[in-house]
Design an enzyme around this catalytic site. Structure first.
Site, PDB file in Angstrom:
ATOM      1  N   ASP A 120     107.708  48.597  16.120  1.00  0.00           N
ATOM      2  CA  ASP A 120     107.454  47.586  15.096  1.00  0.00           C
ATOM      3  C   ASP A 120     106.240  46.793  15.562  1.00  0.00           C
ATOM      4  OD1 ASP A 120     107.763  46.002  12.874  1.00  0.00           O
ATOM      5  OD2 ASP A 120     109.915  45.898  13.062  1.00  0.00           O
ATOM      6  N   GLU A 132     115.122  50.586   6.364  1.00  0.00           N
ATOM      7  CA  GLU A 132     115.668  49.266   6.037  1.00  0.00           C
ATOM      8  C   GLU A 132     116.207  49.195   4.601  1.00  0.00           C
ATOM      9  OE1 GLU A 132     113.216  46.551   9.205  1.00  0.00           O
ATOM     10  OE2 GLU A 132     112.462  46.557   7.184  1.00  0.00           O
ATOM     11  N   GLU A 154     105.114  37.451  12.934  1.00  0.00           N
ATOM     12  CA  GLU A 154     106.571  37.618  12.860  1.00  0.00           C
ATOM     13  C   GLU A 154     107.216  37.589  14.238  1.00  0.00           C
ATOM     14  OE1 GLU A 154     107.786  41.267  10.988  1.00  0.00           O
ATOM     15  OE2 GLU A 154     109.896  40.928  11.456  1.00  0.00           O
ATOM     16  N   ASN A 162     108.985  45.724   0.584  1.00  0.00           N
ATOM     17  CA  ASN A 162     110.367  45.809   0.088  1.00  0.00           C
ATOM     18  C   ASN A 162     110.260  45.438  -1.384  1.00  0.00           C
ATOM     19  OD1 ASN A 162     111.556  46.399   2.639  1.00  0.00           O
ATOM     20  ND2 ASN A 162     111.165  44.274   3.206  1.00  0.00           N
TER      21      ASN A 162
HETATM   22  C1  BDP Z   1     110.009  44.500  10.070  1.00  0.00           C
HETATM   23  C2  BDP Z   1     110.236  43.203   9.340  1.00  0.00           C
HETATM   24  C3  BDP Z   1     110.709  43.405   7.934  1.00  0.00           C
HETATM   25  C4  BDP Z   1     109.757  44.324   7.208  1.00  0.00           C
HETATM   26  C5  BDP Z   1     109.588  45.610   8.002  1.00  0.00           C
HETATM   27  C6  BDP Z   1     108.536  46.522   7.396  1.00  0.00           C
HETATM   28  O1  BDP Z   1     111.174  42.455  10.058  1.00  0.00           O
HETATM   29  O2  BDP Z   1     110.774  42.159   7.314  1.00  0.00           O
HETATM   30  O3  BDP Z   1     110.220  44.592   5.935  1.00  0.00           O
HETATM   31  O4  BDP Z   1     109.166  45.324   9.307  1.00  0.00           O
HETATM   32  O5  BDP Z   1     107.468  46.628   7.970  1.00  0.00           O
HETATM   33  O6  BDP Z   1     109.362  44.192  11.255  1.00  0.00           O
HETATM   34  O7  BDP Z   1     108.787  47.144   6.370  1.00  0.00           O
END
Ligand code: BDP
Length: 708
Positions: A402, A330, A430, A236
């Site tokens: 994920d 996202e 995570e 991000n």
């Molecule tokens: C999700 C996470 C997020 C990440 C995203 C990603 O919660 O914080 O930015 O993956 O891989 O699992 O981009």
């Protein structure tokens, strides 16, 4: 051992290079965890005697930073192991020497057969062999490539550290995967997205004028397990990382890492070329850093902007690795905003990097328009197989949703024969209990790498896709989302260090078993006797399954609270578990979302049938009535409860076992693990009780237990 917060002006770091590795070696008998697996303690007297005969002197004709690092590391390690001085010899004449260097530097001193072996090595492969040549017995650690000499050196150290007898010594090794990357999700303000080991290691405020001793230590740990690429910042991505002032800071880190064979990469924000005020609403946090009013990949001005940016970066960092990009998920801007495809987005950036030899890594973690998000990556990328530029990797998370505790492998593996695919694993836990749990991820990753895609008949494992052997691909890459931070233990706990270690070892050789890796790591990390290390290994080997059982058994996923990805909140995740009075699970069969159709027919048929689907994935693929009778002779409800209970009792047992090790390992380390296990016991109960209570509202246990 706490790291002193020394601020060393950049110009003296090179001069301190040799000294720093000696300092690292002084962490002998360290039980704080800060020296990770490179704790060079004295060997047993027998081994000391054996090794000291063959390792009294080091001859290393090279003078590059990498080779000096290798030489000094070896000297420090051996001196720690055998408790006597090792001489750096200026002459190659003598016996009991370790000859360290590239093939070009050493071939005149090597017997012909050894030269032939070294010549046949690929990439950074190395050989390590003790030979009697012209009447003298010496040990050679040789590679065609300097980084290979460094890797060979660390392998040699590992052999000594794990109690391997000195003779006979005859080893060759080559990495199965070329780009062995760590992806840091570090933000420019020092926080780490999903980081549980402290704050970011990169001190952006101090750079480029000051450097921190930990940069070097970090690079050394990475090199010791063969990691050769580091993405510094969060996917991000804050666009400011591409500003000239930040690039100067990046250049300093790149210089530190280069000395350990590591290339530096950056996450790039797709909207970076835009003027701050013109960036789309979806770009929540930042404006761009350019002057354009679009980031459309087909706009010539945008293309030109990226080309100039790449040139600017390579002027500062000639061996810059390239960009990692998260787009269209996202809230991150991607080509879709401009009605363009991932192909157009990725190829545009790849073209900007290509003249400099850079690589573009484009993530497949994207949102599409499917009701079932698991379908998206395949639908978005599969149609473009064969059309991505040669310097593009598509980086695919191990699971289609994920990094859930347990998911089947993403069906893109085995479906894009003409595309370079990178596997993305998450070392940071995570969804696996952060820094609280013991969960050893080597088990999880071995399971993924060993999964059969059936792309070319049985035996077409994910590992073979990743190492290029299935489709004969020349470029290969694997990435792990890092779990490092600036805390004393680097990763939040000693057992989380094992995950960093295991990731590196599997990246080098995806066929290593989790068991072997755990055993190595324990011997290198804990000062304990063999029976104790076997007990620790048994705990590690059961820890991942225990976690899955007490949180999300039978293929359940996303039961975590949105706020922290830690605590259970199944009531907020109905769209994933779909529990109702009729049953539980997500129907991804041909009767449901037809996700199973993305697998090759052999696997599709297995996953399409609840009776054939492995229980570990059952509810990932099927929505089944609570009273379904399973192969275990229990009903679905009973099995669910059984597994939750089993997870809890396994953690209880781990804690009991650890108690018995009191006095067998350093007291402070024993105490810190004990306190984590006590927390994990409570954590496991919280998960089980919350989930069973919640699901029992639908399952009506009396009926669900009866079966038919
Ligand atoms: C999700 C996470 C997020 C990440 C995203 C990603 O919660 O914080 O930015 O993956 O891989 O699992 O981009």
């Amino acid at each position: 051992m706490r790291y002193p917060k020394l601020l060393i002006p950049i110009f003296v770091t090179a001069a301190l290079a040799i000294q720093a590795s000696v300092v690292a070696g002084e962490s002998k008998n360290d039980s704080s965890g800060s020296s990770l697996w490179l704790d060079y303690r004295a060997l047993t007297p027998d081994l000391q005697k054996e090794w000291s005969e063959s390792a009294q002197r080091i001859y290393c004709p090279g003078t590059s930073e990498i080779l000096l690092n290798a030489r000094n590391e070896l000297k420090t390690a051996i001196e720690g192991f055998v408790e006597s001085r090792v001489i750096i010899s200026k002459s190659s004449d003598g016996e009991g020497m370790i000859m360290l260097g590239t093939l070009a530097q050493l071939k005149e001193l090597m017997p012909k057969n050894l030269v032939d072996t070294a010549n046949a090595l690929k990439d950074v492969g190395y050989l390590m062999e003790s030979v009697i040549h012209e009447g003298k017995k010496n040990t050679f650690i040789v590679s065609k490539n300097e980084a290979g000499v460094l890797y060979g050196t660390f392998h040699f150290i590992r052999l000594m550290q794990t109690g391997t007898p000195a003779n006979p010594l005859r080893i060759t090794s080559e990495p199965a995967v070329q780009m062995r990357m760590l992806n840091h999700w570090d933000n420019l303000n020092g926080s780490i997205e999903r980081g549980y080991g402290g704050r970011s290691l990169w001190k952006w405020d101090e750079l480029p004028d000051q450097t921190d001793p930990r940069y070097r230590e970090y690079a050394r740990f990475c090199a010791s397990i063969g990691i050769n690429g580091v993405v510094l910042n969060n996917v991000n991505a804050d666009p400011r990382i591409l500003r000239p002032d930040y690039l100067e800071k990046v250049a300093v880190l790149a210089r530190e890492f280069r000395a350990w064979g590591i290339r530096t990469y950056l996450s790039a924000n797709f909207a970076a070329p835009m003027h701050p005020s013109d960036t789309p609403d979806r770009m929540k946090h930042w404006g761009g850093i350019g002057n354009l009013d679009t980031a459309d990949p087909l706009d010539p001005a945008v293309q030109e902007w990226w080309k100039k940016k790449a040139t600017e970066i390579y002027r500062l960092i000639p061996d810059f690795g390239g960009f990692l990009v998260k787009a269209d998920s996202e809230g991150m801007v991607g080509p879709r905003v401009y009605e363009r495809t991932h192909l157009e987005g990725a190829n545009m950036l790849a073209d900007a990097l290509a003249p400099h030899g850079g690589t573009l890594i484009w993530r497949a973690f994207v949102y599409g328009s499917s009701e079932d998000r698991a379908l998206d990556a395949y639908l978005e990328f599969k149609p473009y197989d064969g059309e991505f530029r040669d310097n593009v990797f598509i980086q695919v998370k191990n699971g289609p949703l994920d990094f859930q505790p347990r998911e089947p492998f993403t069906p893109l593996f085995g479906s894009m024969p003409q595309t370079h695919l990178a596997l993305e694993l998450q070392v940071a836990k995570e969804y696996l209990g952060h820094a609280t749990t013991l969960a050893f991820l080597g088990s999880k990753w071995s399971e993924i790498l060993g999964s059969d895609t059936y792309a070319k008949g049985s035996g077409s494992t994910v590992a073979k896709v990743i190492d290029g052997s299935l489709y004969g691909q020349k470029k290969t890459c694997i990435a792990g989302v890092a779990n490092t931070g600036d805390g004393d233990e680097w990763c939040g706990s000693v057992f989380n260090q094992a995950n960093w270690y295991a990731y590196g070892r599997l990246a080098w050789n995806p066929r290593l078993s989790a068991d072997e890796i755990a055993e190595e790591w324990i011997k290198m990390t804990f000062e304990c006797d063999l029976p104790t290390s076997m007990v620790i290994k048994s705990m590690m080997m059961g820890s991942y399954d225990a976690y899955v059982n007490y949180t999300m058994p039978l293929g359940l996923n996303f039961l975590v609270a949105m706020s922290d990805h830690y605590k259970p909140l199944p009531e907020s995740r109905k769209k994933y578990h779909k529990a109702d009075e009729g049953g539980i699970g997500f129907d991804r069969t041909s009767r449901g979302s037809n996700y199973v159709g993305q697998y090759h027919p052999e696997l599709r048929d297995i996953f399409d049938d609840p009776a054939k689907t492995p229980l570990n994935y059952l509810l990932w693929f099927h929505h089944l009535p609570w009273n379904t009778k399973l192969s275990t002779e229990r009903t679905l409800w009973e099995e669910l409860v059984f597994r939750y209970d089993r997870g809890v009792s396994d953690v209880d047992e781990m804690a009991e076992t650890w108690k018995t090790l009191e006095g067998k390992i350093a007291p402070d380390r024993h105490a810190s693990v004990m306190s984590k296990l006590i927390q994990e016991k409570q954590f496991a109960r919280m998960w089980r009780d919350k989930c069973i209570n919640y699901f029992s509202e639908f399952a009506k246990p009396e009926e669900a237990s009866s079966g038919d």
